[in-house]
Write a protein that holds these residues in place. Structure first.
Motif, PDB file in Angstrom:
ATOM      1  N   ALA A  64       0.643  -1.302   0.058  1.00 35.99           N
ATOM      2  CA  ALA A  64      -0.060  -0.011  -0.115  1.00 35.99           C
ATOM      3  C   ALA A  64       0.948   1.352  -0.056  1.00 35.99           C
ATOM      4  CB  ALA A  64      -0.837  -0.016   1.300  1.00 35.99           C
ATOM      5  N   CYS A  65       2.096   1.115   0.875  1.00 39.11           N
ATOM      6  CA  CYS A  65       3.222   2.290   0.976  1.00 39.11           C
ATOM      7  C   CYS A  65       3.484   2.825  -0.619  1.00 39.11           C
ATOM      8  CB  CYS A  65       4.171   2.027   1.849  1.00 39.11           C
ATOM      9  SG  CYS A  65       4.987   3.605   1.987  1.00 39.11           S
ATOM     10  N   GLY A  66       3.875   1.707  -1.442  1.00 42.41           N
ATOM     11  CA  GLY A  66       4.360   1.904  -2.762  1.00 42.41           C
ATOM     12  C   GLY A  66       3.006   2.569  -3.673  1.00 42.41           C
ATOM     13  N   ALA A  67       1.821   2.097  -3.512  1.00 43.77           N
ATOM     14  CA  ALA A  67       0.699   2.446  -4.374  1.00 43.77           C
ATOM     15  C   ALA A  67       0.320   3.737  -3.976  1.00 43.77           C
ATOM     16  CB  ALA A  67      -0.265   1.301  -3.984  1.00 43.77           C
ATOM     17  N   GLY A  78       0.824  16.339  -9.743  1.00 47.14           N
ATOM     18  CA  GLY A  78       0.189  15.887 -11.121  1.00 47.14           C
ATOM     19  C   GLY A  78       1.360  15.483 -12.033  1.00 47.14           C
ATOM     20  N   GLY A  79       0.595  14.702 -12.993  1.00 49.92           N
ATOM     21  CA  GLY A  79       1.441  13.947 -13.881  1.00 49.92           C
ATOM     22  C   GLY A  79       2.453  12.733 -13.459  1.00 49.92           C
ATOM     23  N   GLY A  80       3.298  12.486 -14.194  1.00 47.31           N
ATOM     24  CA  GLY A  80       4.258  11.447 -13.357  1.00 47.31           C
ATOM     25  C   GLY A  80       4.978  10.415 -14.700  1.00 47.31           C
ATOM     26  N   ASP A  81       6.098   9.859 -14.273  1.00 45.55           N
ATOM     27  CA  ASP A  81       6.555   8.964 -15.211  1.00 45.55           C
ATOM     28  C   ASP A  81       6.671   7.697 -14.391  1.00 45.55           C
ATOM     29  OD1 ASP A  81       9.123   7.453 -16.132  1.00 45.55           O
ATOM     30  OD2 ASP A  81       8.854   9.144 -17.651  1.00 45.55           O
ATOM     31  N   ILE A  82       6.660   6.527 -15.057  1.00 47.87           N
ATOM     32  CA  ILE A  82       6.318   5.234 -14.815  1.00 47.87           C
ATOM     33  C   ILE A  82       7.742   5.066 -13.588  1.00 47.87           C
ATOM     34  CG2 ILE A  82       6.519   2.840 -15.044  1.00 47.87           C
ATOM     35  CD1 ILE A  82       5.019   3.148 -17.467  1.00 47.87           C
ATOM     36  N   LEU A  84       9.434   7.198 -12.197  1.00 47.07           N
ATOM     37  CA  LEU A  84       9.157   8.174 -11.100  1.00 47.07           C
ATOM     38  C   LEU A  84       8.555   7.649 -10.038  1.00 47.07           C
ATOM     39  CD1 LEU A  84       9.750  10.693  -9.347  1.00 47.07           C
ATOM     40  CD2 LEU A  84       7.747  11.674 -10.730  1.00 47.07           C
ATOM     41  N   TYR A  85       7.594   6.815 -10.456  1.00 46.01           N
ATOM     42  CA  TYR A  85       6.463   6.411  -9.576  1.00 46.01           C
ATOM     43  C   TYR A  85       6.993   5.153  -9.002  1.00 46.01           C
ATOM     44  CZ  TYR A  85       2.318   8.885 -11.254  1.00 46.01           C
ATOM     45  OH  TYR A  85       1.380   9.972 -11.621  1.00 46.01           O
ATOM     46  N   LEU A  86       7.917   4.437  -9.610  1.00 48.82           N
ATOM     47  CA  LEU A  86       8.429   3.149  -8.877  1.00 48.82           C
ATOM     48  C   LEU A  86       9.542   3.657  -7.989  1.00 48.82           C
ATOM     49  CD1 LEU A  86       9.118   0.792 -12.400  1.00 48.82           C
ATOM     50  CD2 LEU A  86       7.575   0.733 -10.267  1.00 48.82           C
ATOM     51  N   ILE A 222       7.733  -1.516  -4.633  1.00 46.14           N
ATOM     52  CA  ILE A 222       7.826  -1.553  -5.962  1.00 46.14           C
ATOM     53  C   ILE A 222       6.777  -2.333  -6.599  1.00 46.14           C
ATOM     54  CG2 ILE A 222       9.278  -2.746  -7.875  1.00 46.14           C
ATOM     55  CD1 ILE A 222      11.779  -1.920  -6.428  1.00 46.14           C
ATOM     56  N   GLY A 223       6.359  -3.490  -6.057  1.00 46.04           N
ATOM     57  CA  GLY A 223       4.917  -4.074  -6.439  1.00 46.04           C
ATOM     58  C   GLY A 223       3.864  -3.322  -6.253  1.00 46.04           C
ATOM     59  N   GLY A 224       3.778  -2.772  -5.229  1.00 47.48           N
ATOM     60  CA  GLY A 224       2.677  -1.948  -5.247  1.00 47.48           C
ATOM     61  C   GLY A 224       2.352  -0.857  -6.079  1.00 47.48           C
ATOM     62  N   ALA A 225       3.503   0.016  -6.328  1.00 47.32           N
ATOM     63  CA  ALA A 225       3.600   0.965  -7.342  1.00 47.32           C
ATOM     64  C   ALA A 225       3.168   0.207  -8.866  1.00 47.32           C
ATOM     65  CB  ALA A 225       4.955   1.651  -7.302  1.00 47.32           C
ATOM     66  N   LEU A 226       3.627  -0.706  -9.004  1.00 47.67           N
ATOM     67  CA  LEU A 226       3.322  -1.375 -10.326  1.00 47.67           C
ATOM     68  C   LEU A 226       1.989  -1.818 -10.328  1.00 47.67           C
ATOM     69  CD1 LEU A 226       6.555  -3.716 -10.965  1.00 47.67           C
ATOM     70  CD2 LEU A 226       5.694  -1.942 -12.461  1.00 47.67           C
ATOM     71  N   VAL A 227       1.212  -2.229  -9.340  1.00 43.99           N
ATOM     72  CA  VAL A 227      -0.005  -2.772  -9.518  1.00 43.99           C
ATOM     73  C   VAL A 227      -0.897  -1.265  -9.444  1.00 43.99           C
ATOM     74  CG1 VAL A 227      -1.986  -3.696  -8.137  1.00 43.99           C
ATOM     75  CG2 VAL A 227       0.241  -4.614  -7.957  1.00 43.99           C
ATOM     76  N   ALA A 228      -0.565  -0.306  -8.728  1.00 41.99           N
ATOM     77  CA  ALA A 228      -1.287   0.946  -8.983  1.00 41.99           C
ATOM     78  C   ALA A 228      -1.477   1.470 -10.263  1.00 41.99           C
ATOM     79  CB  ALA A 228      -0.594   2.013  -7.878  1.00 41.99           C
ATOM     80  N   ILE A 229      -0.254   1.403 -11.006  1.00 43.88           N
ATOM     81  CA  ILE A 229      -0.022   1.821 -12.225  1.00 43.88           C
ATOM     82  C   ILE A 229      -0.885   0.902 -13.360  1.00 43.88           C
ATOM     83  CG2 ILE A 229       1.423   2.187 -14.192  1.00 43.88           C
ATOM     84  CD1 ILE A 229       3.722   2.896 -12.136  1.00 43.88           C
ATOM     85  N   ILE A 230      -0.869  -0.227 -12.849  1.00 44.55           N
ATOM     86  CA  ILE A 230      -1.739  -1.278 -13.870  1.00 44.55           C
ATOM     87  C   ILE A 230      -3.103  -1.152 -13.624  1.00 44.55           C
ATOM     88  CG2 ILE A 230      -2.315  -3.760 -14.430  1.00 44.55           C
ATOM     89  CD1 ILE A 230       0.730  -4.372 -13.097  1.00 44.55           C
ATOM     90  N   GLN A 231      -3.617  -1.039 -12.421  1.00 44.86           N
ATOM     91  CA  GLN A 231      -4.983  -0.851 -12.258  1.00 44.86           C
ATOM     92  C   GLN A 231      -5.510   0.460 -12.325  1.00 44.86           C
ATOM     93  OE1 GLN A 231      -5.575  -3.088  -8.626  1.00 44.86           O
ATOM     94  NE2 GLN A 231      -5.675  -4.972  -9.745  1.00 44.86           N
ATOM     95  N   GLN A 232      -4.463   1.721 -12.307  1.00 41.94           N
ATOM     96  CA  GLN A 232      -4.624   2.825 -12.225  1.00 41.94           C
ATOM     97  C   GLN A 232      -5.524   3.453 -11.171  1.00 41.94           C
ATOM     98  OE1 GLN A 232      -6.030   4.445 -16.080  1.00 41.94           O
ATOM     99  NE2 GLN A 232      -4.299   3.260 -17.131  1.00 41.94           N
ATOM    100  N   ILE A 233      -5.281   2.852 -10.071  1.00 43.44           N
ATOM    101  CA  ILE A 233      -5.932   3.160  -8.754  1.00 43.44           C
ATOM    102  C   ILE A 233      -5.303   2.813  -7.424  1.00 43.44           C
ATOM    103  CG2 ILE A 233      -7.431   1.169  -8.604  1.00 43.44           C
ATOM    104  CD1 ILE A 233      -9.801   3.171  -7.534  1.00 43.44           C
ATOM    105  N   ALA A 234      -5.548   3.430  -6.292  1.00 44.12           N
ATOM    106  CA  ALA A 234      -4.827   3.006  -5.182  1.00 44.12           C
ATOM    107  C   ALA A 234      -5.838   2.957  -4.124  1.00 44.12           C
ATOM    108  CB  ALA A 234      -3.567   3.780  -4.790  1.00 44.12           C
ATOM    109  N   THR A 235      -6.410   1.987  -3.359  1.00 38.57           N
ATOM    110  CA  THR A 235      -7.449   1.863  -2.339  1.00 38.57           C
ATOM    111  C   THR A 235      -6.824   1.338  -1.211  1.00 38.57           C
ATOM    112  OG1 THR A 235      -8.071  -0.464  -2.719  1.00 38.57           O
ATOM    113  CG2 THR A 235      -9.038   1.453  -4.247  1.00 38.57           C
TER     114      THR A 235
END
Length: 318
Positions: A64-67, A78-82, A84-86, A222-235
């Motif tokens: 969750a922390c990564g997401a 605002g905005g972002g790069d993959i 950078l998110y990772l 890292i896994g959390g950030a990837l899932v947030a990018i894939i699903q485009q949401i963090a809950t």
């Protein structure tokens, strides 16, 4: 004569090749495979801790922390790069893992697991209650990021995320396996077998476990950030105890004796859930439960252990 590759290493190579090629022929698999790879990275951290005989029932807090690190950046900056998110996911979870780890490495076995669970539930509660910052149970949408300044259509983006996930998964797999084969990895296993002897040798078991714990938190972010990018949401669900249970489930299913167990378990878990949920919407949990019972009873070493046992039986018959 050259040394023959280890069977599990060969299986890993075949798995990664299939992950890279299969979605090109079956586009609907691109997102599924990316999720498998992202969750496998998180489960690698669980397997790392299992070497020391410790089970984290709260590892979803790093997921969750990564997401949310990626989600907060998108919402407030605002905005972002993959990439950078990772980076944000990795740094935030590593720092959080270091803080939490200073407390939890003092405990062992059930106390280790329950203290992790307690920290995880505190984080989940904060994500649920701080509505003005986190949107509560609705979560935060993660806008589709770009990569190195390049924007992509949804159809192309799923492949971009897939291959970024694949590259990171391969590096993570090799890194964890290298760590387990290093002196630190052997000391980590010594905590499970004979911690007192490790202390007599002048090595701090807490320090060894803390290094492994922080490494596992890094992988979780890292896994959390990837899932947030894939699903485009963090809950907040990303940090709930059931998500931690899912990661432990996958580790047991795949087998905790080898890093590849994370990928074997995640592939089985996501494939069963994907296809069972499509045809048996109200029974996929039942199917996964039966699979886990069978694995525990007949293959306690997980899918990896089952494969190795089959190979030994074949050699014995010869």
């Amino acid at each position: 004569m050259g040394r023959r590759p280890k069977p599990i290493t060969l299986a890993a190579v075949l798995f990664f090749l299939a992950a890279a090629i299969a979605p090109l022929f079956i586009p609907s698999w691109a997102t599924l495979v990316a999720l498998i790879l992202a969750k496998s990275i998180v489960v690698l951290g669980i397997i790392l801790l299992l070497q020391a005989g410790q089970v984290s029932f709260g590892h979803a807090m790093f997921f969750a922390c990564g997401a949310y690190a990626a989600a907060f950046w998108g919402k407030y900056v605002g905005g972002g790069d993959i990439l950078l998110y990772l980076l944000l996911g990795a740094v935030s979870s590593t720092v959080f893992g270091l803080i939490v780890g200073l407390f939890v490495v003092r405990c062992r076995e059930i106390f280790f697991g329950m203290l992790n669970l307690a920290f995880s539930m505190v984080l989940w509660s904060l994500l649920e209650k701080m509505f003005s910052y986190t949107n509560g149970a609705d979560g935060i949408r993660v806008a589709r990021p770009h990569l190195l300044g390049m924007a992509f259509t949804p159809e192309t983006f799923q492949y971009v995320v897939l291959y970024v996930s694949l590259l990171i998964a391969i590096v993570a797999f090799l890194g964890v396996q290298r760590h387990l084969d290093s002196p630190l990895g052997h000391m980590l296993r010594a905590i499970k077998s004979n911690e007192t002897r490790l202390e007599y040798l002048g090595t701090s078991a807490r320090r060894v476990l803390l290094v492994g714990y922080v490494f596992s938190a890094f992988l979780g972010g890292i896994g959390g950030a990837l899932v947030a990018i894939i699903q485009q949401i963090a809950t907040p669900e990303f940090g709930f105890w059931t998500k931690s249970g899912e990661f432990v489930f996958i580790a047991i299913l795949g087998g905790g004796a080898h890093a590849f167990g994370a990928f074997a378990g995640a592939a089985m878990f996501e494939a069963v859930r994907f296809y069972a949920a499509a045809h048996l919407a109200n029974a996929w949990q039942l199917i996964l439960g039966v699979v886990l019972i069978v694995i525990i009873l007949y293959a306690p070493g997980g899918l990896i252990g089952l494969r190795q046992r089959g190979k030994r039986a074949k050699q014995g018959a010869q």
